[in-house]
Design a protein around this motif. Structure first.
Motif, PDB file in Angstrom:
ATOM      1  N   GLU A  63      68.248  45.965 -11.580  1.00  0.00           N
ATOM      2  CA  GLU A  63      69.245  47.047 -11.568  1.00  0.00           C
ATOM      3  C   GLU A  63      70.667  46.492 -11.694  1.00  0.00           C
ATOM      4  N   LYS A  67      73.107  47.416 -14.795  1.00  0.00           N
ATOM      5  CA  LYS A  67      74.426  48.018 -14.550  1.00  0.00           C
ATOM      6  C   LYS A  67      75.508  47.236 -15.293  1.00  0.00           C
ATOM      7  N   GLU A 154      67.567  54.681  -4.316  1.00  0.00           N
ATOM      8  CA  GLU A 154      68.881  55.249  -3.998  1.00  0.00           C
ATOM      9  C   GLU A 154      69.802  54.207  -3.366  1.00  0.00           C
ATOM     10  N   ASP A 157      70.969  51.669  -5.939  1.00  0.00           N
ATOM     11  CA  ASP A 157      72.057  52.249  -6.741  1.00  0.00           C
ATOM     12  C   ASP A 157      73.396  52.116  -6.013  1.00  0.00           C
ATOM     13  N   THR A 160      74.429  48.284  -5.955  1.00  0.00           N
ATOM     14  CA  THR A 160      74.915  47.766  -7.237  1.00  0.00           C
ATOM     15  C   THR A 160      76.288  48.360  -7.569  1.00  0.00           C
ATOM     16  N   GLU A 161      76.513  49.606  -7.206  1.00  0.00           N
ATOM     17  CA  GLU A 161      77.835  50.213  -7.417  1.00  0.00           C
ATOM     18  C   GLU A 161      78.890  49.495  -6.573  1.00  0.00           C
TER      19      GLU A 161
END
Length: 171
Positions: A63, A67, A154, A157, A160-161
């Motif tokens: 992931e 990204k 979730e 996500d 990684t953000e």
């Protein structure tokens, strides 16, 4: 109308003349890197947590790679990129939350922690090591096995953000 159009053309010309001398590049995806940075490497993040989710290392590593590929114009290298991400999963735990009467938990929290070492070979002053954590709560009446995969996605996500914002977006 003509004045507005002329103003926009002049402004665009000024920005075009000034922008090449800038040391930082900007994009609509939030990337904020030196124009010298062209490549990235994401090394595999092994799971060193006490509780092991067997797919977490692979899921997180992939992931983060995806990204960076989606939100930057950088090319991925298997090693020795201009910027490098390495580290390990240090925490994966379930904790009861929202304790009600008779010491019964209404919610359970899944927390994932990841230690990241970020190396920028073009701008070494941007290097750092930091632990990132994120969590999701779920109803304690649900079986962990029925929500674990969705919650992990979730949380990955979110992680990684956060990592993207701390490194590429430089927030």
């Amino acid at each position: 109308m003509l004045k507005k159009l002329l103003f926009i053309v002049v402004l665009a010309g000024l920005v075009g003349a000034i922008a090449p001398s800038c040391k930082v590049s900007y994009s609509f995806t939030g990337a904020n890197l030196s124009p010298e940075v062209k490549t990235f490497t994401v090394y595999y993040f092994p799971n060193r947590a006490r509780l092991i989710n067997p797919t977490l290392s692979q899921s997180f590593t992939e992931e983060l790679r995806e990204k960076l590929t989606r939100q930057t114009s950088l090319n991925e290298l298997s090693e020795n990129g201009d910027i490098e991400f390495e580290g390990q999963i240090t925490g994966y735990e379930f904790k009861p939350m929202s304790i009600q009467k008779e010491d019964i938990s209404a919610q359970t929290r899944l927390t994932i922690s990841i230690k990241v070492k970020y190396t920028n070979h073009k701008v070494p002053e941007d290097d750092f090591e930091q632990t990132f954590s994120a969590y999701e709560d779920f109803d304690s009446n649900l079986a962990i096995s029925s929500v674990e995969e969705e919650l992990s996605v979730e949380i990955i996500d979110k992680l990684t953000e956060d990592i993207f914002n701390a490194t590429i977006a430089n927030w």
